[in-house]
Scaffold this active site. Structure first.
Site, short mmCIF file in Angstrom:
data_model
loop_
_atom_site.label_atom_id
_atom_site.label_comp_id
_atom_site.label_asym_id
_atom_site.label_seq_id
_atom_site.Cartn_x
_atom_site.Cartn_y
_atom_site.Cartn_z
N LEU A 1 0.81 -1.21 0.00
CA LEU A 1 0.00 0.00 0.00
C LEU A 1 0.84 1.27 0.00
O LEU A 1 0.31 2.36 -0.15
CB LEU A 1 -0.97 -0.01 1.19
CG LEU A 1 -1.98 -1.15 1.19
CD1 LEU A 1 -2.91 -1.06 2.39
CD2 LEU A 1 -2.78 -1.20 -0.11
N ASP B 1 0.63 -9.80 -4.86
CA ASP B 1 1.87 -9.03 -4.79
C ASP B 1 1.66 -7.67 -5.47
O ASP B 1 2.53 -7.19 -6.21
CB ASP B 1 3.04 -9.78 -5.40
CG ASP B 1 4.40 -9.13 -5.09
OD1 ASP B 1 4.43 -8.22 -4.24
OD2 ASP B 1 5.40 -9.54 -5.70
N HIS C 1 3.87 1.32 -8.93
CA HIS C 1 4.95 2.26 -9.20
C HIS C 1 4.42 3.36 -10.10
O HIS C 1 3.48 3.14 -10.88
CB HIS C 1 6.14 1.57 -9.87
CG HIS C 1 6.83 0.56 -9.02
ND1 HIS C 1 7.57 0.91 -7.91
CD2 HIS C 1 6.89 -0.79 -9.10
CE1 HIS C 1 8.06 -0.19 -7.35
NE2 HIS C 1 7.66 -1.24 -8.05
N ASP D 1 9.82 -9.11 3.29
CA ASP D 1 9.33 -8.96 1.93
C ASP D 1 10.46 -9.01 0.92
O ASP D 1 11.29 -9.89 0.95
CB ASP D 1 8.51 -7.66 1.84
CG ASP D 1 7.85 -7.52 0.48
OD1 ASP D 1 7.25 -8.50 0.03
OD2 ASP D 1 7.97 -6.46 -0.13
#
Length: 400
Positions: free
Chosen positions: A60, A281, A285, A148
């Site tokens: 997020l 996932d 961007h 991650d």
């Protein structure tokens, strides 16, 4: 409100039923429910009414990277995709590595999220792999821990984390051995060495976005030996391979798209039950970042809005699997693995619901995207099963 003319899954069979919702709950399921009372009626003829999906791997971006996504835009994007619960990765700035940072993220979620959001806690401070995060302070607040995309290079530190987390929570690993770069070995060598630590410590463990045949073989062997290990797969590794990239940065992610054989192994792992979870996932961007040359562009694609139509179109509609499988992979299994609440389409259940348009094909257009970012490899693809209506605790939060 009443959902009229839709279809539900009952005992493995698809049945035409109306669904009435009162307050937060499903109040009635039946044939031709009386809609003469003064309540909202939604015509969902031909659509599939399913529990809201549970995505245990999303980004997020807030705080720190709000130019890519925010909690408000990201959760609305999830809602648009029929997802009513998301686990958010902790690679924010600052990372969710302390109670203070967790409390900040939690306050933002309570203020801005339109769905349920459960933040992961980081395993190490800043996800830098040098010192452990405040695992003991976070362990009763978060549903899982992950570094991650950073992966785990310091195995002694990872073992200490496993010992602290064992019996209390779960670690979600981005398995990548940095010394192998982006090769297939980077994944399965990391899986191999992390499984050895799982065997040693007994920690509950989950592998994110597995993509290689050898990795699935290792995980299956570990599962058969009794280790408490699961893994997830993504839609892009299920349905795309390296021959599709063509130097388009919207096809660049980590782990990268693999060979056709690996893609087939990913599908087979899901069908065999080695992989039990589908997760997006979702990694937004900015347009500027993804406009760079392929080698310079960041890894990651958005996925909240396309997970369910991709799975429906490519696995369910083709007859490879059935709708009950999709609900297991996208709702029940992820929720149960991470101890999250979820709904079923039954009287008395919380009304967390997605309504999928399974009879009409629709082209996924850039202008349809509600995420703040647009980095999807699926733009212009025609799919069945796009979400038409999302209900969260009895309230409509998205309508197409």
């Amino acid at each position: 409100m009443i959902l009229k003319g839709g279809k539900i899954v009952k005992n493995g069979r698809v049945e035409k039923k109306d669904v009435r919702i009162s307050g937060k709950y499903i109040a009635e399921i039946g044939d031709n429910i009386d809609d003469s009372a003064n309540e909202s009626v939604y015509d969902v003829k031909g659509c599939l009414i399913i529990p809201g999906a549970v995505d245990v791997h999303g980004h997020l971006r807030e705080p720190g990277f709000e130019y890519k996504e925010t909690i408000a835009t990201g959760t609305y994007s999830a809602a648009a995709g029929g997802i009513t619960t998301v686990m958010a990765m902790p690679n924010t700035n600052p990372a969710v590595d302390s109670v203070e940072h967790y409390n900040d993220v939690k306050a933002r979620i309570e203020r801005d999220a339109v769905i349920s959001v459960y933040p992961f806690g980081a395993v190490t401070c800043g996800e830098k792999g040098i010192e452990l995060a405040d695992i003991e302070g976070l362990i009763n607040k978060v549903k899982g821990f992950s570094d991650d995309g950073a992966g785990f290079e310091n195995l002694k530190l990872l073992k200490r984390a496993m010992e602290l987390i064992k019996g209390k929570s779960i670690i979600a690993s981005h398995a990548e051995a940095k010394e192998y770069n982006d090769s297939r070995e980077a994944e399965y060598k990391a899986v191999e060495r992390e499984l050895a630590l799982v065997k040693e410590t007994g920690c509950k463990y989950h592998f994110c976005h597995i993509s290689c045949a050898e990795s699935f073989e290792l995980i299956e062997r570990a599962q058969k030996s009794g280790l408490d290990v699961t893994c997830e797969v993504t839609p892009h590794h299920l349905f795309m391979d390296e021959d599709m990239i063509k130097n388009n940065p919207n096809f660049k992610m980590a782990p990268p798209l693999r060979s056709r054989d690996d893609r087939e192994a990913t599908v087979n792992a899901l069908l065999k039950g080695v992989a039990t979870v589908i997760a997006t996932d979702h990694a937004p961007h900015s347009d500027e970042e993804k406009a760079r040359a392929y080698e310079d562009a960041p890894n990651g694609i958005i996925g909240f809005e396309t997970m369910l139509p991709l799975v429906y179109t490519k696995l369910i509609r083709t007859g490879v699997a059935d709708i009950s499988d999709m609900i297991n992979w996208c709702v029940i299994n992820p929720a149960e693995r991470f101890n999250l609440p979820y709904s079923t389409i039954d009287v008395g259940q919380i009304a967390d619901i997605a309504v999928l348009d399974i009879e009409r094909e629709r082209e996924y257009l850039r202008n349809d995207i509600v995420s703040k970012s647009h980095n999807s490899p699926y733009i212009s693809e025609k799919l069945f099963g796009f979400n038409k209506l999302t209900i969260k605790q009895g309230k409509v939060i998205y309508r197409y």
